[in-house]
Structure formats: structure tokens, C-alpha cells
Design a protein around this motif. Structure first.
Motif, PDB file in Angstrom:
ATOM      1  N   CYS A 159       0.849  -1.193   0.000  1.00  0.00           N
ATOM      2  CA  CYS A 159       0.000   0.000   0.000  1.00  0.00           C
ATOM      3  C   CYS A 159       0.884   1.242   0.000  1.00  0.00           C
ATOM      4  CB  CYS A 159      -0.898  -0.021   1.230  1.00  0.00           C
ATOM      5  SG  CYS A 159      -1.994   1.397   1.389  1.00  0.00           S
ATOM      6  N   TYR A 160       0.446   2.277  -0.678  1.00  0.00           N
ATOM      7  CA  TYR A 160       1.206   3.527  -0.764  1.00  0.00           C
ATOM      8  C   TYR A 160       0.237   4.691  -0.580  1.00  0.00           C
ATOM      9  CZ  TYR A 160       3.957   7.294  -2.882  1.00  0.00           C
ATOM     10  OH  TYR A 160       4.621   8.472  -3.125  1.00  0.00           O
ATOM     11  N   VAL A 161       0.654   5.696   0.168  1.00  0.00           N
ATOM     12  CA  VAL A 161      -0.189   6.875   0.355  1.00  0.00           C
ATOM     13  C   VAL A 161       0.644   8.147   0.168  1.00  0.00           C
ATOM     14  CG1 VAL A 161       0.124   6.926   2.866  1.00  0.00           C
ATOM     15  CG2 VAL A 161      -1.885   8.000   1.849  1.00  0.00           C
ATOM     16  N   ASP A 162       0.066   9.066  -0.565  1.00  0.00           N
ATOM     17  CA  ASP A 162       0.663  10.388  -0.784  1.00  0.00           C
ATOM     18  C   ASP A 162      -0.192  11.394  -0.022  1.00  0.00           C
ATOM     19  OD1 ASP A 162       0.828  13.059  -2.350  1.00  0.00           O
ATOM     20  OD2 ASP A 162       2.532  11.917  -3.105  1.00  0.00           O
ATOM     21  N   VAL A 163       0.419  12.118   0.901  1.00  0.00           N
ATOM     22  CA  VAL A 163      -0.363  12.963   1.795  1.00  0.00           C
ATOM     23  C   VAL A 163       0.187  14.379   1.878  1.00  0.00           C
ATOM     24  CG1 VAL A 163      -0.988  10.970   3.225  1.00  0.00           C
ATOM     25  CG2 VAL A 163       1.018  12.350   3.831  1.00  0.00           C
ATOM     26  N   THR A 164      -0.635  15.248   2.422  1.00  0.00           N
ATOM     27  CA  THR A 164      -0.209  16.565   2.854  1.00  0.00           C
ATOM     28  C   THR A 164      -0.404  16.605   4.363  1.00  0.00           C
ATOM     29  OG1 THR A 164      -0.833  17.598   0.765  1.00  0.00           O
ATOM     30  CG2 THR A 164      -0.538  19.047   2.672  1.00  0.00           C
ATOM     31  N   GLU A 165       0.693  16.825   5.074  1.00  0.00           N
ATOM     32  CA  GLU A 165       0.651  16.848   6.536  1.00  0.00           C
ATOM     33  C   GLU A 165       0.784  18.281   7.029  1.00  0.00           C
ATOM     34  OE1 GLU A 165       2.923  13.298   8.366  1.00  0.00           O
ATOM     35  OE2 GLU A 165       3.861  13.595   6.410  1.00  0.00           O
ATOM     36  N   ARG A 166       0.103  18.559   8.112  1.00  0.00           N
ATOM     37  CA  ARG A 166       0.185  19.879   8.727  1.00  0.00           C
ATOM     38  C   ARG A 166       1.187  19.793   9.871  1.00  0.00           C
ATOM     39  NH1 ARG A 166      -1.030  24.559   6.614  1.00  0.00           N
ATOM     40  NH2 ARG A 166      -2.897  23.571   5.785  1.00  0.00           N
TER      41      ARG A 166
END
Length: 123
Positions: free
Chosen positions: A95-102
Motif C-alpha cells: 500500500c502507498y499513500v501520498d499525503v499533505t501533513e500539517r
């Protein structure tokens, strides 16, 4: 930091089905897209399917018409329904996830991999 927990791999006969799931958890992040990659022994890791937050999907040619990726945005979960499995689908699936983190007041791009789950298709 985002953690991914995968489940659903196993051993199945040719023509069978499996469903993989992957749940993302962490603090203060939004998902840009999630997907599945696979890696067979002696081969490079390759894209299987991805789904964006807007639910656009993309598939490898080798799985089109057999695999379906879907997601539950509210639960940060992605699924991969695999039908008509073939021996050449045998691989570790990641599984792979591309995120924007604060981070404090800054948006930071992040990308994370799951630990992998084995799919074995017997002939």
C-alpha cells in the motif's frame, strides 16, 4: 507521520479472488492519493492501481478489467478487489499513500509505504 496497516493477502487458486485493504492513520494529514504496488521476486516494484481523493483511478494494463480499487475517504482506507487472479499476479503487494501533513502551520508533503502483504496464486 502516517501509519499504514494492510490486510487481505493469502493463497488462492488461478481464477480466484482476494480483497486487500489498507488503512491510514496519523495526525493532521489529508490524503492526495492512495494506491497499491507489487513486487515479485527478482523484479522491480510496479504500480498496480491508484485512486485520488477525487476518486479518479488508474490501473496497470495487466490488471485492467480484473482488479478494482476503491476508497473510503472518511476512514482513510483503500481497497483492492482482485478477481480472475493469475499465477503472474503472485507478488508482495504494498500500500502507498501520498499525503499533505500539517506540521505546526506548514503544509508538508509526505509519502508512506505499508509493510506489504503476500499474494500467491497457484496454477
Amino acid at each position: 507521520q502516517v501509519q499504514l496497516v494492510e490486510s487481505g493477502g493469502g493463497l488462492v487458486q488461478t481464477g480466484g479472488s482476494l480483497r486487500l485493504s489498507c488503512a491510514a492513520s496519523g495526525r493532521r494529514f489529508s490524503i492526495n492519493y492512495m494506491g497499491w504496488y507489487r513486487q515479485a521476486p527478482g523484479k522491480q516494484r510496479e504500480l498496480v492501481a491508484i485512486i485520488t481523493s477525487g476518486r479518479s483511478t488508474n490501473y496497470a494494463d495487466s490488471v485492467k478489467g480484473r482488479f478494482t480499487i476503491s476508497g473510503e475517504n472518511a476512514e482513510n482506507t483503500v481497497y483492492l478487489q482482485m478477481n480472475s487472479l493469475k499465477p503472474e499476479d503472485t507478488a508482495a503487494y504494498y500500500c502507498y499513500v501520498d499525503v499533505t501533513e500539517r506540521v505546526v502551520s506548514t503544509a508538508v508533503h509526505g509519502a508512506y509505504w505499508g509493510q506489504g502483504t503476500q499474494v500467491t496464486v497457484s496454477s
